[in-house]
Design an enzyme around this catalytic site. Structure first.
Site, PDB file in Angstrom:
ATOM      1  N   SER A 107      12.120  -2.095  -3.128  1.00 54.21           N
ATOM      2  CA  SER A 107      11.573  -1.318  -2.020  1.00 54.21           C
ATOM      3  C   SER A 107      10.408  -0.412  -2.400  1.00 54.21           C
ATOM      4  O   SER A 107       9.606  -0.041  -1.540  1.00 54.21           O
ATOM      5  CB  SER A 107      12.679  -0.482  -1.379  1.00 54.21           C
ATOM      6  OG  SER A 107      13.290   0.358  -2.339  1.00 54.21           O
ATOM      7  N   TYR A 112      -3.846  10.846  -0.252  1.00 52.26           N
ATOM      8  CA  TYR A 112      -4.150  10.213   1.027  1.00 52.26           C
ATOM      9  C   TYR A 112      -4.516  11.225   2.108  1.00 52.26           C
ATOM     10  O   TYR A 112      -4.670  10.862   3.278  1.00 52.26           O
ATOM     11  CB  TYR A 112      -2.961   9.375   1.489  1.00 52.26           C
ATOM     12  CG  TYR A 112      -2.618   8.230   0.556  1.00 52.26           C
ATOM     13  CD1 TYR A 112      -3.614   7.456  -0.020  1.00 52.26           C
ATOM     14  CD2 TYR A 112      -1.288   7.939   0.243  1.00 52.26           C
ATOM     15  CE1 TYR A 112      -3.304   6.420  -0.885  1.00 52.26           C
ATOM     16  CE2 TYR A 112      -0.974   6.893  -0.624  1.00 52.26           C
ATOM     17  CZ  TYR A 112      -1.984   6.144  -1.184  1.00 52.26           C
ATOM     18  OH  TYR A 112      -1.663   5.115  -2.036  1.00 52.26           O
ATOM     19  N   GLU A 121      23.929   0.891  -2.393  1.00 55.18           N
ATOM     20  CA  GLU A 121      23.956   2.342  -2.224  1.00 55.18           C
ATOM     21  C   GLU A 121      24.444   3.009  -3.500  1.00 55.18           C
ATOM     22  O   GLU A 121      25.367   2.517  -4.152  1.00 55.18           O
ATOM     23  CB  GLU A 121      24.882   2.704  -1.053  1.00 55.18           C
ATOM     24  CG  GLU A 121      24.829   4.157  -0.642  1.00 55.18           C
ATOM     25  CD  GLU A 121      25.593   4.429   0.647  1.00 55.18           C
ATOM     26  OE1 GLU A 121      25.097   5.190   1.471  1.00 55.18           O
ATOM     27  OE2 GLU A 121      26.705   3.858   0.812  1.00 55.18           O
ATOM     28  N   LYS A 129       7.520   1.627   2.983  1.00 56.32           N
ATOM     29  CA  LYS A 129       7.384   2.623   4.053  1.00 56.32           C
ATOM     30  C   LYS A 129       6.065   2.516   4.816  1.00 56.32           C
ATOM     31  O   LYS A 129       5.980   2.926   5.978  1.00 56.32           O
ATOM     32  CB  LYS A 129       7.507   4.028   3.466  1.00 56.32           C
ATOM     33  CG  LYS A 129       8.895   4.386   2.931  1.00 56.32           C
ATOM     34  CD  LYS A 129       9.831   4.794   4.035  1.00 56.32           C
ATOM     35  CE  LYS A 129      11.119   5.390   3.489  1.00 56.32           C
ATOM     36  NZ  LYS A 129      12.017   5.836   4.581  1.00 56.32           N
ATOM     37  N   GLY A 179      16.486   2.874   8.050  1.00 58.88           N
ATOM     38  CA  GLY A 179      15.353   2.252   8.723  1.00 58.88           C
ATOM     39  C   GLY A 179      15.000   0.902   8.153  1.00 58.88           C
ATOM     40  O   GLY A 179      14.751  -0.063   8.892  1.00 58.88           O
ATOM     41  N   LYS A 237       0.845  -1.185   0.000  1.00 59.14           N
ATOM     42  CA  LYS A 237       0.000   0.000   0.000  1.00 59.14           C
ATOM     43  C   LYS A 237       0.889   1.246   0.000  1.00 59.14           C
ATOM     44  O   LYS A 237       1.909   1.294   0.690  1.00 59.14           O
ATOM     45  CB  LYS A 237      -0.916   0.007   1.226  1.00 59.14           C
ATOM     46  CG  LYS A 237      -2.040  -1.007   1.154  1.00 59.14           C
ATOM     47  CD  LYS A 237      -2.942  -0.912   2.373  1.00 59.14           C
ATOM     48  CE  LYS A 237      -4.070  -1.946   2.296  1.00 59.14           C
ATOM     49  NZ  LYS A 237      -4.932  -1.902   3.499  1.00 59.14           N
TER      50      LYS A 237
END
Length: 475
Positions: A321, A128, A217, A66, A195, A61
């Site tokens: 991701s 949102y 990275e 995240k 995170g 979603k």
């Protein structure tokens, strides 16, 4: 290896999150998040020389991982805390995720976004229900603006990555992944603020201490690699990478996990990231943003392939991701290619000189050529009003393609004086094949933009455009 495993297991309880908080997060967010699929591709396995398992957080979603952390953070708030709303600063994915999580709980979300954030991510925030507050495109400005919003609203700051609840939420990826593909020996994770990789590493190494956690990275934002080398957090004066989601720096909660539990950091350049995106689109049929594709870029990079330390990484999971691509940029690129494929652009002088011929009869003919260096059709020669058809035909090169217009005067059987403007596509057999293809593909567009020719001739040799043929076509 045994010492490394013992160190990992012993130290996991010293961090901002642990396996208990990650399992609690899984229970807390399970009614709201998607359990994302793992995709495989024999083609990509062959290219990589090992088995790859793609954990598709781009299907989460909000379009990115995240949402897990944001959802865990928002639903961990007490009712009194939640009533005041939440604040964050983010380049996009965390912003959208927090906006959605806040919407689900029915509380306001104040979102500080840098002015250079991708349009699609800003639109997600607004969709949102997040309230957008703009900042300059640097971490200092983001934090200063967020601090002001906190003072003004008394809302709760939900940091994009340097927060225990965020880390725990992201760690639920590993719980799912190791249930779906328990035999993987390596996980490659994008790294920015840390995170995601902190949560993934804490959960995965608690379940399987021998598993390798590798970070991916971008070269233009390689602060995590520099931090690992220096043994302390290193920040950069600026970052420069296509991966807009990987421009943050490690925090004091994420750095210890990256320092202790991330086995290595693979640096890739933007060209490798773009190529990995292309492979995801073409082979996996999955839309991923640059930050999401970097794991595949890493596993295909020479620095990974040629490193003997990772030669036995045979079953590798890659965290895709996010999939929030700014498609306006992609469509603009596709449209430019489509326009090029359907014909070269036409220089303004071509249109102006043609109008002079058509309206004022300033010229007898005009010869045009395609200038491939500038990707345009340009004027090559202007024929004066007193020049003949022989002058025109002799001006066409023997072995090169050309377009031309010719203003042909003639007398009808009824003894009336008339003229017709011929469009002539000259494509001699001796011209290069590529030239013929370029002229053929551009012809219709060129004719449309001139707008006013009356008769068309296509010729591959002089006899096909003789004066007798021109006369017969004019009549």
């Amino acid at each position: 290896m045994v010492q490394m495993e013992a160190k990992a297991q012993a130290s996991i309880n010293k961090y901002a999150a642990d396996i208990s908080s990650i399992k609690a997060a899984e229970e807390r967010i399970s009614p709201y998040v998607h359990k994302t699929p793992v995709l495989t591709s024999e083609t990509l396995n062959s290219i990589a020389g090992r088995k790859l398992y793609f954990k598709c957080e781009c299907f989460q979603k909000g379009g990115a991982f995240k949402f897990r952390g944001a959802c865990n953070a928002v639903f961990s708030l007490t009712d009194d805390e939640a009533a005041k709303g939440v604040v964050t600063h983010s380049s996009g994915n965390h912003a959208a995720a927090l906006s959605l999580a806040a919407k689900l709980r029915g509380i306001p979300a104040h979102i500080v976004i840098p002015k250079n954030a991708p349009k699609c991510k800003v639109e997600n925030v607004m969709r949102y229900g997040g309230q957008v507050i703009w900042s300059e495109a640097n971490v200092q400005s983001r934090e200063e603006v967020a601090a002001k919003v906190l003072r003004d609203t008394s809302a709760v700051l939900i940091h994009p990555y340097n927060d225990g609840h965020i880390i725990s939420g992201q760690g639920t990826i590993s719980l799912e992944l190791l249930e779906q593909v328990p035999h993987i020996d390596t996980i490659i994770v994008p790294v920015s603020g840390g995170g995601l990789i902190s949560g993934v590493a804490l959960a995965a190494k608690s379940i399987n201490p021998a598993i390798r956690i590798l970070a991916a990275e971008p070269k233009g934002a390689d602060d995590a690699a520099r931090s690992k080398a220096a043994g302390s957090i290193v920040t950069l004066p600026e970052t420069k990478t296509i991966a807009d989601g990987l421009r943050a720096f490690l925090g004091n909660l994420t750095w210890p996990v990256v320092r202790d539990l991330v086995d290595d950091i693979i640096i890739v350049d933007d060209h490798e990231i773009v190529e990995a995106m292309r492979l995801c689109y073409e082979i996996l049929k999955v839309a991923v943003e640059p930050s999401g594709a970097i794991g595949l870029a890493a596993v295909l990079s020479n620095s990974f392939r040629n490193n003997p330390a990772w030669s036995d990484c045979n079953n590798v999971s890659i965290i895709l991701s996010g999939g929030n691509v700014d498609l306006d940029v992609l469509w603009d690129s596709i449209n430019k290619r489509a326009n090029s494929a359907s014909g070269m652009s036409v220089h303004d002088e071509c249109k102006l000189r043609f109008l002079d011929l058509k309206a004022k009869r300033n010229y007898r003919f005009i010869i045009f050529k395609i200038e491939e260096k500038i990707q345009q059709v340009v004027v090559e020669k202007l024929g004066q009003p007193d020049e003949s058809y022989d002058d025109f035909s002799s001006s066409l090169p023997d072995d090169e393609c050309r377009y031309a217009v010719y203003d042909f005067d003639f007398t009808t059987d009824e003894n009336c004086q008339k003229s017709k403007i011929f469009f002539i596509a000259w494509s001699p057999d001796t011209s290069r094949v590529r030239s013929k293809m370029v002229y053929a593909s551009s012809k219709d567009r060129f004719k449309r933009e001139l707008d006013g020719t009356q008769v068309e001739l296509q010729a591959t040799e002089p006899s096909e455009m003789s004066i007798d043929i021109v006369k017969s076509r004019a009549m």
